[in-house]
Design a protein around this motif. Structure first.
Motif, PDB file in Angstrom:
ATOM      1  N   GLY A   1      52.853  39.477  53.000  1.00 15.75           N
ATOM      2  CA  GLY A   1      53.862  38.443  53.098  1.00 15.75           C
ATOM      3  C   GLY A   1      53.830  37.456  51.945  1.00 15.75           C
ATOM      4  N   VAL A   2      53.419  37.940  50.780  1.00 17.26           N
ATOM      5  CA  VAL A   2      53.305  37.118  49.583  1.00 17.26           C
ATOM      6  C   VAL A   2      54.210  37.717  48.512  1.00 17.26           C
ATOM      7  CG1 VAL A   2      51.691  36.200  47.869  1.00 17.26           C
ATOM      8  CG2 VAL A   2      50.943  36.502  50.217  1.00 17.26           C
ATOM      9  N   LYS A   3      54.718  36.890  47.626  1.00 11.40           N
ATOM     10  CA  LYS A   3      55.729  37.348  46.671  1.00 11.40           C
ATOM     11  C   LYS A   3      55.184  38.257  45.570  1.00 11.40           C
ATOM     12  CE  LYS A   3      58.837  33.378  47.184  1.00 11.40           C
ATOM     13  NZ  LYS A   3      59.442  32.214  46.487  1.00 11.40           N
ATOM     14  N   TYR A   4      53.994  37.952  45.074  1.00 13.00           N
ATOM     15  CA  TYR A   4      53.527  38.653  43.878  1.00 13.00           C
ATOM     16  C   TYR A   4      52.111  39.203  44.072  1.00 13.00           C
ATOM     17  CZ  TYR A   4      57.327  35.785  42.136  1.00 13.00           C
ATOM     18  OH  TYR A   4      58.552  35.167  41.975  1.00 13.00           O
ATOM     19  N   GLY A   5      51.880  40.383  43.503  1.00 12.29           N
ATOM     20  CA  GLY A   5      50.562  40.996  43.512  1.00 12.29           C
ATOM     21  C   GLY A   5      50.181  41.441  42.119  1.00 12.29           C
ATOM     22  N   VAL A   6      48.915  41.284  41.776  1.00 11.88           N
ATOM     23  CA  VAL A   6      48.404  41.715  40.472  1.00 11.88           C
ATOM     24  C   VAL A   6      47.161  42.571  40.715  1.00 11.88           C
ATOM     25  CG1 VAL A   6      47.464  40.999  38.240  1.00 11.88           C
ATOM     26  CG2 VAL A   6      49.268  39.635  39.330  1.00 11.88           C
ATOM     27  N   ALA A   7      47.249  43.835  40.364  1.00  7.34           N
ATOM     28  CA  ALA A   7      46.131  44.751  40.581  1.00  7.34           C
ATOM     29  C   ALA A   7      45.023  44.492  39.568  1.00  7.34           C
ATOM     30  CB  ALA A   7      46.610  46.199  40.477  1.00  7.34           C
ATOM     31  N   CYS A   8      43.780  44.712  39.996  1.00  3.48           N
ATOM     32  CA  CYS A   8      42.639  44.512  39.108  1.00  3.48           C
ATOM     33  C   CYS A   8      41.517  45.479  39.506  1.00  3.48           C
ATOM     34  CB  CYS A   8      42.150  43.065  39.157  1.00  3.48           C
ATOM     35  SG  CYS A   8      41.835  42.437  40.817  1.00  3.48           S
ATOM     36  N   MET A   9      40.432  45.465  38.764  1.00  6.56           N
ATOM     37  CA  MET A   9      39.351  46.442  38.924  1.00  6.56           C
ATOM     38  C   MET A   9      38.696  46.401  40.295  1.00  6.56           C
ATOM     39  SD  MET A   9      37.406  45.956  35.285  1.00  6.56           S
ATOM     40  CE  MET A   9      35.907  46.698  35.926  1.00  6.56           C
ATOM     41  N   ASN A  10      38.526  45.193  40.829  1.00  3.89           N
ATOM     42  CA  ASN A  10      37.873  45.025  42.124  1.00  3.89           C
ATOM     43  C   ASN A  10      38.100  43.599  42.625  1.00  3.89           C
ATOM     44  OD1 ASN A  10      35.711  43.411  40.821  1.00  3.89           O
ATOM     45  ND2 ASN A  10      35.047  45.401  40.010  1.00  3.89           N
ATOM     46  N   GLY A  11      37.644  43.330  43.825  1.00  2.00           N
ATOM     47  CA  GLY A  11      37.843  42.004  44.390  1.00  2.00           C
ATOM     48  C   GLY A  11      37.080  40.927  43.655  1.00  2.00           C
ATOM     49  N   THR A  12      35.916  41.256  43.124  1.00  2.00           N
ATOM     50  CA  THR A  12      35.096  40.269  42.421  1.00  2.00           C
ATOM     51  C   THR A  12      35.819  39.693  41.218  1.00  2.00           C
ATOM     52  OG1 THR A  12      33.165  41.591  43.055  1.00  2.00           O
ATOM     53  CG2 THR A  12      32.825  39.834  41.444  1.00  2.00           C
ATOM     54  N   VAL A  13      36.386  40.561  40.391  1.00  2.00           N
ATOM     55  CA  VAL A  13      37.089  40.056  39.211  1.00  2.00           C
ATOM     56  C   VAL A  13      38.374  39.340  39.615  1.00  2.00           C
ATOM     57  CG1 VAL A  13      36.088  41.856  37.763  1.00  2.00           C
ATOM     58  CG2 VAL A  13      38.358  42.208  38.715  1.00  2.00           C
ATOM     59  N   GLY A  14      38.963  39.751  40.738  1.00  2.00           N
ATOM     60  CA  GLY A  14      40.129  39.029  41.239  1.00  2.00           C
ATOM     61  C   GLY A  14      39.786  37.591  41.563  1.00  2.00           C
TER      62      GLY A  14
END
Length: 388
Positions: A45-58
């Motif tokens: 339910g959020v407008k934007y997503g940005v994929a990354c290597m893992n949750g830690t770097v996110g």
């Protein structure tokens, strides 16, 4: 061996990965990355997503974009997987660790508010008001609630506290895809939310994460920083220090296939949780993690408390039922032992000393769960016979 938590790969994973291999789009470019980002954002339910290597770097990127520096504090719970604290240390910031509620194992918000009331002074910096720790004179820039095991604490109370003290919320939602508080999805309450798709999560890309936000400019900046801060499609021009934190297309392809199956896998988790709670209720001294009535938890990893944790842990593993102790509290680890820890009763240590996680894969069968339950019941029958 019944595994603790492994992925369920029963959809279009092979098909989409083959498409990547057939077309040669296996690296950071490719359509599956943007598809995966949007699927996760839409679900949360959020407008934007940005994929990354893992949750830690996110979590690292989310702090950078929140303006966290080495002169700041970031608040986090004392019970969490170490990635939360590592991400804070990457920025150079100093954690403030808050003990957890003894019932739901989330950050103790009464303790947090009491600490802030007693230890904060407001200061104006460049026209904005911030909270500063009286003792260290460091700004308290962000708070990172962790939705431990996919459960959620009182997010309305947390938002009120954060607003009152001018602190950004960065949700460590890495375990909480599919979890709701009053019908609103985890990861959608703060400036940023971060999800993980590690191999032990409900759905997995092997290793991967998605940063979510409702701020378009922050989403664009997150994408920029995670792709080496490159400003030209042709020239190797970069306008700041960036990070090679991007998720590659072949892993995003797995993520797209996993998201297609997620509603089914989430229901499997909830049935697993219901079964364990029903069958293990009243067995020995077992105590379950409490879930607030307004919360729908995703039931990621079934964990319960028992004073016989170490004995039961050995017994289950010897009987080919993979089980694990809970995370060591962060203040007990050498690299965080000098950071501020706010507690009255040290609930974190008690939860660690008594908590055990048992097989919780999204694809676990009824027969496997029955075997787990029967083995636990047998253990307790022997324990209590021995005691008598």
């Amino acid at each position: 061996m019944i595994p603790l938590s492994v992925p369920q790969l029963a959809g279009n994973e092979w098909k989409y990965v083959k498409d990547c291999l057939d077309t040669g789009w296996i690296s950071s470019a490719g359509s599956y990355v943007s598809q995966f980002e949007q699927l996760v954002a839409d679900y949360a339910g959020v407008k934007y997503g940005v994929a990354c290597m893992n949750g830690t770097v996110g979590l690292h990127i989310a702090q950078i974009l929140s303006g966290v520096t080495s002169e700041d504090h970031v608040i986090a719970p004392n019970i969490t997987f170490i990635a939360t604290l590592n991400a804070i240390k990457y920025t150079g910031a100093s954690p403030i660790l808050i003990d957890v509620d003894p019932q739901n194992w989330q950050m103790d918000l009464e303790l947090l508010e009491s600490f802030l009331q007693e230890n904060v002074v407001f200061k104006e910096v460049e026209g904005k008001i911030y909270s500063f720790n009286k003792e260290t004179n460091k700004r308290i820039k962000a708070i990172m609630p962790v939705h431990v095991l996919g459960n959620i604490g009182d997010m309305e109370q947390l938002q009120e506290i954060a607003t009152s003290y001018h602190i950004d919320i960065i949700e460590d939602s890495t375990e909480a895809l599919g979890s709701l508080y009053k019908g609103k999805h985890a990861g959608s309450f703060g400036k940023f939310g971060v999800f993980s798709f590690n191999g032990n999560k409900i759905i997995s890309t092997g290793g991967g994460g998605v940063i979510v936000t409702n701020d378009e400019a922050l989403a664009q900046k997150a994408k920029h920083l995670t792709t080496q801060a490159k400003v030209s499609t042709m020239e190797y021009l970069h306008d700041e220090v960036g990070y090679n934190y991007r998720l590659v297309n072949v892993l995003a392809a797995i993520g797209v296939a996993q998201m297609e199956q997620f509603p089914i896998l989430l229901e499997n988790k909830k049935r697993m949780d219901s079964y364990y709670r029903s069958e293990l209720s009243g067995i020995g001294d077992i105590e379950f993690q409490m879930v607030l009535p307004c919360v729908e938890a995703n039931c990621w990893l079934f964990t319960f408390k028992t004073k016989y944790m170490r004995l039961l842990l050995d017994y289950l593993n010897l009987n080919d039922i993979q089980s694990r102790p809970f995370w060591v509290p962060m203040n007990q680890l050498e690299m965080f032992e000098d950071d501020i820890y706010v507690t009255k009763s040290n609930n974190s240590l008690e939860i660690y000393n008594t908590s055990i996680s048992i097989p919780s894969s999204a694809g676990i069968t009824k027969a496997e769960m029955a075997r787990v339950v029967q083995t636990i019941k047998t253990f307790y029958s022997r324990i209590y016979i021995t005691k008598k």
